[in-house]
Design a protein around this motif. Structure first.
Motif, PDB file in Angstrom:
ATOM      1  N   VAL A   1       0.813  -1.217   0.000  1.00  0.00           N
ATOM      2  CA  VAL A   1       0.000   0.000   0.000  1.00  0.00           C
ATOM      3  C   VAL A   1       0.844   1.264   0.000  1.00  0.00           C
ATOM      4  O   VAL A   1       0.345   2.345  -0.288  1.00  0.00           O
ATOM      5  N   TRP A   2       2.150   1.142   0.312  1.00  0.00           N
ATOM      6  CA  TRP A   2       3.000   2.327   0.389  1.00  0.00           C
ATOM      7  C   TRP A   2       3.954   2.438  -0.783  1.00  0.00           C
ATOM      8  O   TRP A   2       4.854   3.273  -0.779  1.00  0.00           O
ATOM      9  N   GLY A   3       3.807   1.586  -1.799  1.00  0.00           N
ATOM     10  CA  GLY A   3       4.652   1.688  -2.978  1.00  0.00           C
ATOM     11  C   GLY A   3       5.852   0.762  -2.927  1.00  0.00           C
ATOM     12  O   GLY A   3       6.117   0.103  -1.929  1.00  0.00           O
ATOM     13  N   THR A   4       6.602   0.732  -4.023  1.00  0.00           N
ATOM     14  CA  THR A   4       7.703  -0.217  -4.167  1.00  0.00           C
ATOM     15  C   THR A   4       9.019   0.289  -3.602  1.00  0.00           C
ATOM     16  O   THR A   4       9.958  -0.494  -3.423  1.00  0.00           O
ATOM     17  N   ASP A   5       9.136   1.575  -3.317  1.00  0.00           N
ATOM     18  CA  ASP A   5      10.372   2.127  -2.782  1.00  0.00           C
ATOM     19  C   ASP A   5      10.294   2.264  -1.264  1.00  0.00           C
ATOM     20  O   ASP A   5       9.213   2.437  -0.696  1.00  0.00           O
ATOM     21  N   ALA A   6      11.442   2.197  -0.618  1.00  0.00           N
ATOM     22  CA  ALA A   6      11.493   2.391   0.831  1.00  0.00           C
ATOM     23  C   ALA A   6      11.136   3.836   1.158  1.00  0.00           C
ATOM     24  O   ALA A   6      11.803   4.768   0.714  1.00  0.00           O
ATOM     25  N   VAL A   7      10.076   4.019   1.917  1.00  0.00           N
ATOM     26  CA  VAL A   7       9.643   5.370   2.254  1.00  0.00           C
ATOM     27  C   VAL A   7      10.558   5.936   3.339  1.00  0.00           C
ATOM     28  O   VAL A   7      11.092   5.204   4.175  1.00  0.00           O
ATOM     29  N   PRO A   8      10.772   7.241   3.355  1.00  0.00           N
ATOM     30  CA  PRO A   8      11.682   7.842   4.344  1.00  0.00           C
ATOM     31  C   PRO A   8      11.161   7.682   5.769  1.00  0.00           C
ATOM     32  O   PRO A   8       9.952   7.678   6.013  1.00  0.00           O
ATOM     33  N   VAL A   9      12.084   7.568   6.709  1.00  0.00           N
ATOM     34  CA  VAL A   9      11.735   7.540   8.121  1.00  0.00           C
ATOM     35  C   VAL A   9      11.444   8.968   8.568  1.00  0.00           C
ATOM     36  O   VAL A   9      12.262   9.871   8.352  1.00  0.00           O
ATOM     37  N   ASP A  10      10.286   9.196   9.157  1.00  0.00           N
ATOM     38  CA  ASP A  10       9.931  10.557   9.545  1.00  0.00           C
ATOM     39  C   ASP A  10      10.487  10.885  10.933  1.00  0.00           C
ATOM     40  O   ASP A  10      11.229  10.106  11.532  1.00  0.00           O
ATOM     41  N   SER A  11      10.124  12.033  11.448  1.00  0.00           N
ATOM     42  CA  SER A  11      10.687  12.526  12.706  1.00  0.00           C
ATOM     43  C   SER A  11      10.327  11.651  13.894  1.00  0.00           C
ATOM     44  O   SER A  11      10.999  11.695  14.938  1.00  0.00           O
ATOM     45  N   ARG A  12       9.270  10.857  13.766  1.00  0.00           N
ATOM     46  CA  ARG A  12       8.879   9.988  14.880  1.00  0.00           C
ATOM     47  C   ARG A  12       9.805   8.793  15.020  1.00  0.00           C
ATOM     48  O   ARG A  12       9.865   8.167  16.086  1.00  0.00           O
ATOM     49  N   GLY A  13      10.499   8.443  13.937  1.00  0.00           N
ATOM     50  CA  GLY A  13      11.435   7.331  13.979  1.00  0.00           C
ATOM     51  C   GLY A  13      10.733   5.982  14.018  1.00  0.00           C
ATOM     52  O   GLY A  13       9.519   5.868  13.794  1.00  0.00           O
ATOM     53  N   TRP A  14      11.511   4.943  14.308  1.00  0.00           N
ATOM     54  CA  TRP A  14      10.973   3.592  14.390  1.00  0.00           C
ATOM     55  C   TRP A  14      10.322   3.354  15.755  1.00  0.00           C
ATOM     56  O   TRP A  14      10.805   3.807  16.787  1.00  0.00           O
ATOM     57  N   GLY A  15       9.213   2.628  15.736  1.00  0.00           N
ATOM     58  CA  GLY A  15       8.614   2.139  16.972  1.00  0.00           C
ATOM     59  C   GLY A  15       7.803   3.131  17.773  1.00  0.00           C
ATOM     60  O   GLY A  15       7.544   2.906  18.959  1.00  0.00           O
ATOM     61  N   TRP A  16       7.346   4.206  17.158  1.00  0.00           N
ATOM     62  CA  TRP A  16       6.634   5.220  17.937  1.00  0.00           C
ATOM     63  C   TRP A  16       5.331   4.689  18.532  1.00  0.00           C
ATOM     64  O   TRP A  16       4.942   5.070  19.643  1.00  0.00           O
ATOM     65  N   MET A  17       4.644   3.800  17.818  1.00  0.00           N
ATOM     66  CA  MET A  17       3.410   3.236  18.373  1.00  0.00           C
ATOM     67  C   MET A  17       3.730   2.227  19.474  1.00  0.00           C
ATOM     68  O   MET A  17       3.066   2.203  20.523  1.00  0.00           O
ATOM     69  N   ALA A  18       4.748   1.395  19.265  1.00  0.00           N
ATOM     70  CA  ALA A  18       5.155   0.456  20.309  1.00  0.00           C
ATOM     71  C   ALA A  18       5.564   1.205  21.572  1.00  0.00           C
ATOM     72  O   ALA A  18       5.292   0.751  22.700  1.00  0.00           O
ATOM     73  N   LYS A  19       6.202   2.338  21.403  1.00  0.00           N
ATOM     74  CA  LYS A  19       6.595   3.143  22.569  1.00  0.00           C
ATOM     75  C   LYS A  19       5.372   3.679  23.316  1.00  0.00           C
ATOM     76  O   LYS A  19       5.413   3.852  24.538  1.00  0.00           O
ATOM     77  N   SER A  20       4.304   3.935  22.579  1.00  0.00           N
ATOM     78  CA  SER A  20       3.101   4.468  23.230  1.00  0.00           C
ATOM     79  C   SER A  20       2.408   3.425  24.100  1.00  0.00           C
ATOM     80  O   SER A  20       1.565   3.777  24.933  1.00  0.00           O
ATOM     81  N   TYR A  21       2.729   2.139  23.919  1.00  0.00           N
ATOM     82  CA  TYR A  21       2.128   1.090  24.734  1.00  0.00           C
ATOM     83  C   TYR A  21       2.666   1.085  26.172  1.00  0.00           C
ATOM     84  O   TYR A  21       2.088   0.453  27.050  1.00  0.00           O
ATOM     85  N   VAL A  22       3.795   1.752  26.404  1.00  0.00           N
ATOM     86  CA  VAL A  22       4.422   1.755  27.720  1.00  0.00           C
ATOM     87  C   VAL A  22       3.711   2.765  28.620  1.00  0.00           C
ATOM     88  O   VAL A  22       3.402   3.887  28.200  1.00  0.00           O
ATOM     89  N   SER A  23       3.474   2.372  29.848  1.00  0.00           N
ATOM     90  CA  SER A  23       2.783   3.246  30.803  1.00  0.00           C
ATOM     91  C   SER A  23       3.554   4.549  30.994  1.00  0.00           C
ATOM     92  O   SER A  23       4.794   4.552  31.040  1.00  0.00           O
ATOM     93  N   SER A  24       2.833   5.624  31.137  1.00  0.00           N
ATOM     94  CA  SER A  24       3.469   6.938  31.278  1.00  0.00           C
ATOM     95  C   SER A  24       4.283   7.051  32.557  1.00  0.00           C
ATOM     96  O   SER A  24       5.226   7.844  32.647  1.00  0.00           O
ATOM     97  N   ASN A  25       3.945   6.249  33.562  1.00  0.00           N
ATOM     98  CA  ASN A  25       4.655   6.337  34.843  1.00  0.00           C
ATOM     99  C   ASN A  25       5.768   5.297  34.976  1.00  0.00           C
ATOM    100  O   ASN A  25       6.384   5.187  36.045  1.00  0.00           O
ATOM    101  N   PHE A  26       6.025   4.522  33.902  1.00  0.00           N
ATOM    102  CA  PHE A  26       7.086   3.513  33.994  1.00  0.00           C
ATOM    103  C   PHE A  26       8.450   4.181  33.906  1.00  0.00           C
ATOM    104  O   PHE A  26       8.687   5.039  33.060  1.00  0.00           O
ATOM    105  N   LYS A  27       9.347   3.772  34.769  1.00  0.00           N
ATOM    106  CA  LYS A  27      10.698   4.327  34.810  1.00  0.00           C
ATOM    107  C   LYS A  27      11.660   3.340  34.144  1.00  0.00           C
ATOM    108  O   LYS A  27      11.823   2.211  34.599  1.00  0.00           O
TER     109      LYS A  27
END
Length: 362
Positions: free
Chosen positions: A66-92
């Motif tokens: 769905v995103w085409g045949t070329d590697a799309v650029p990595v944006d400012s959020r970088g890799w794993g931004w959604m996975a990072k959001s799964y972590v509790s806000s109070n986790f140290k």
């Protein structure tokens, strides 16, 4: 009566003429197309790929995604931004899952595969890798074997115990997590439904649907800050493997499944299921489809084959592999012939032996 027969006969004659005209036109078009092809394009197929006389790649021969045949650029959020959001806000941080801590620090994560019962060797390996890949898809180990190894050297000081699962059934996931695994790897994901089954039972409520069991996990992680029950979800890594063409076609919905953290390819199986060697540009296009889908979904991406850490156009984006070099330069002792599969279509000898582990890059 005679008039009816005449009408029926005329109708049949007209239909026959129309079919003949259609077939004639299609045949002429087919002959014209065949005549326009070069001998190389009409020669032997590219099952195995990489040959100089391989057919020209044209429209319809690549899976674009769905995103085409070329590697799309990595944006400012970088890799794993959604996975990072799964972590509790109070986790140290840091995570006591060493593999997750390295992923969140934008580092490549390597492992060692264990497929036979050897508690002493497991405890030694834990000192030198980000995670240990317990092989439960292809090995003959029992759940009890793995549980005893994890219990042999408990605590956060070492590689994270992760298990490649035999399936994504709730009962299997419950056993794996109750014995102390803090990462699960699910092979041969074909669609979002399978990915959801894998993810939903891998964490406690309200995030997931893991039930509370009476296994050894609490004692394995008894000394972690915040307590095991309160921090398990934050330290868990859920990894899915794409190994078939339908898995690649559905990469977007698999990668976007809630609770999935990492998407990797089972490289040798993907070559077998597609019929394209890993040196074939069509195979490379499959990796690009998966990579783009994973990036857009905000998850981490990788490959089972440690050879993809370097030397591939997508190597800079590879974050997670099976096997690979240790984190401190330690080299495991020779333990007989390794079981890692050779790289299909790779240079002579590449992928043979123990590249930091004893499992097959499938």
């Amino acid at each position: 009566m005679r008039m009816t027969r005449l009408i029926v006969s005329a109708s049949v004659f007209v239909l026959a003429c129309a079919l003949a005209a259609t077939e004639g036109g299609a045949g002429a078009a087919g002959r014209e197309q065949a005549a326009s092809q070069t001998p190389a394009a009409r020669g032997g197929g590219q099952r195995g790929g990489g040959r100089a006389d391989a057919p020209m790649l044209g429209e319809g021969t690549l899976i674009a995604g769905v995103w085409g045949t070329d590697a799309v650029p990595v944006d400012s959020r970088g890799w794993g931004w959604m996975a990072k959001s799964y972590v509790s806000s109070n986790f140290k941080r840091p995570f006591y899952n060493r593999a997750k801590e390295m992923l969140f620090s934008d580092k490549q994560v390597t492992s060692y595969t264990i497929s036979t019962f050897d508690p002493d060797f497991y405890c030694e390996v834990r000192k030198h890798y980000a995670f240990v890949w317990f092989e439960m898809q292809h090995s003959t180990m029992s759940w009890d074997n793995v549980a005893k190894m994890i219990a042999a050297c408990p605590g956060p000081d070492g590689a994270a115990p992760m298990i490649r699962m035999p399936d994504q059934l709730e009962s299997s996931i419950q056993k794996a997590t109750d014995m102390g695994a803090i990462g699960l790897i699910f092979p041969t994901m074909r669609d979002g439904n399978q990915a959801l089954e894998a993810a939903r039972y891998s964490r406690f409520p309200p995030f997931g649907r893991r039930s509370s069991g009476a296994g050894q996990a609490g004692s394995v992680w008894s000394g972690v800050p915040g307590g095991y029950q309160n921090t398990f979800n934050d330290n868990m890594l859920v990894v899915v493997m794409l190994e078939t063409l339908d898995g690649i076609i559905n990469a977007n919905e698999i990668a976007n499944t809630f609770g999935i953290d990492v998407v990797i390819q089972g490289n040798n199986d993907l070559a077998r299921f597609s019929g394209w060697a890993q040196t074939d540009p069509r195979y490379q296009s499959l990796l690009t489809v998966s990579r783009n889908a994973t990036l857009h979904a905000g998850k981490f991406w990788g490959n089972a084959g440690a050879q993809y850490l370097t030397g591939n156009p997508l190597s800079p984006d590879v974050r997670f592999v099976q096997n690979g070099p240790s984190t401190d330069g330690w080299t495991p002792p020779a333990r007989g012939r390794g079981t890692e599969e050779p790289t299909i279509g790779g240079p002579e000898g590449r992928g043979r032996g123990r590249r930091g582990g004893g499992g097959a890059n499938k």
